[in-house]
Design a protein around this motif. Structure first.
Motif, PDB file in Angstrom:
ATOM      1  N   CYS A 116       0.840  -1.199   0.000  1.00 10.21           N
ATOM      2  CA  CYS A 116       0.000   0.000   0.000  1.00 10.21           C
ATOM      3  C   CYS A 116       0.875   1.249   0.000  1.00 10.21           C
ATOM      4  O   CYS A 116       1.828   1.347   0.769  1.00 10.21           O
ATOM      5  CB  CYS A 116      -0.903  -0.021   1.225  1.00 10.21           C
ATOM      6  N   CYS A 119       0.083   2.975   3.743  1.00  8.30           N
ATOM      7  CA  CYS A 119       0.434   2.354   5.032  1.00  8.30           C
ATOM      8  C   CYS A 119       1.417   1.202   4.892  1.00  8.30           C
ATOM      9  O   CYS A 119       1.793   0.583   5.879  1.00  8.30           O
ATOM     10  CB  CYS A 119      -0.830   1.878   5.744  1.00  8.30           C
ATOM     11  N   CYS A 139      -4.160  -0.262  -0.128  1.00  4.78           N
ATOM     12  CA  CYS A 139      -4.683  -1.505   0.428  1.00  4.78           C
ATOM     13  C   CYS A 139      -6.201  -1.395   0.577  1.00  4.78           C
ATOM     14  O   CYS A 139      -6.790  -0.330   0.380  1.00  4.78           O
ATOM     15  CB  CYS A 139      -4.015  -1.826   1.768  1.00  4.78           C
ATOM     16  N   CYS A 142      -7.071   1.490   3.121  1.00  5.82           N
ATOM     17  CA  CYS A 142      -6.775   2.882   2.746  1.00  5.82           C
ATOM     18  C   CYS A 142      -7.527   3.314   1.480  1.00  5.82           C
ATOM     19  O   CYS A 142      -7.796   4.498   1.295  1.00  5.82           O
ATOM     20  CB  CYS A 142      -5.279   3.078   2.518  1.00  5.82           C
TER      21      CYS A 142
END
Ligand SMILES: [Zn+2]
Length: 210
Positions: A116, A119, A139, A142
């Motif tokens: 991601c 994150c 991801c 997110c």
């Protein structure tokens, strides 16, 4: 130069589908260098009639990128390995998604399908969202519908496998109708966003499917 490389490749594409590819491995290179592409059969002898619908699409896609690329040996080798895979009867929808993936990757358009962007979480368990405008993966947590196209964990797995295998080995790649639809949506978004237009052959293919 680029022009010569392109015309060599498209020359093999136009009569298309059945060719003999000669190549030799180079030291310290992960791909092989194609030294000769020789047409050995006519398009009418193609094993898979559906594959002929894709030929114009592949050629137009390659042409669009060859115009802006420097003399690009890797692009040429990708094209030649596609021709070889088609001649061997590779499953055409998988081959199309594989080709788009590698073409976009070699041109720096495809973001790495590893983690991601926000994150750093891995993408293989819960899938991801791919944003064409930002050129990045988010991801499942997110990302969201407003931030791109959804790719399931199985589609992410296809991308990981595609980065490792040759087009001639696509029979073995993770695949389903859903994977095909997700990747087609994501790739056509990446292509139209990057080129700022829709390819003629993409419209034709869509009309044929409906
Ligand atoms: Zn995240």
């Amino acid at each position: 130069g680029a022009r010569r490389t392109r015309s060599r490749f498209l020359g093999a594409l136009e009569p298309f589908t059945s060719v003999r590819v000669s190549y030799y491995e180079r030291e310290h290179r992960d791909l092989v260098r194609v030294s000769d592409v020789e047409t050995v059969r006519s398009p009418l002898a193609a094993r898979d009639p559906e594959s002929l619908n894709y030929v114009g699409y592949f050629a137009e896609l390659m042409d669009e990128w060859a115009q802006e690329a420097d003399p690009n040996e890797r692009l040429y080798r990708l094209g030649a390995s596609m021709v070889e895979a088609m001649a061997l009867g590779a499953p055409i929808a998988r081959l199309a998604r594989y080709f788009e993936y590698w073409l976009l990757r070699l041109q720096g358009v495809y973001p790495p399908a590893i983690a991601c962007h926000e994150c750093a979480a891995g993408l293989e368990d819960d899938g991801a969202w791919i944003s064409a405008r930002e050129g990045m993966f988010l991801c499942a947590r997110c990302g969201g519908p407003g931030k791109g196209v959804r790719l399931s964990s199985l589609s992410i797995r296809f991308l990981h496998e595609a980065s490792r295998i040759r087009p001639a080995d696509l029979e073995a790649i993770s695949w389903s109708i859903q994977i095909g639809r997700e990747l087609e949506a994501a790739h056509s978004l990446l292509i139209t966003t990057h080129l700022a237009k829709e390819l003629r052959s993409m419209r034709v293919m869509r009309e044929l499917q409906n």
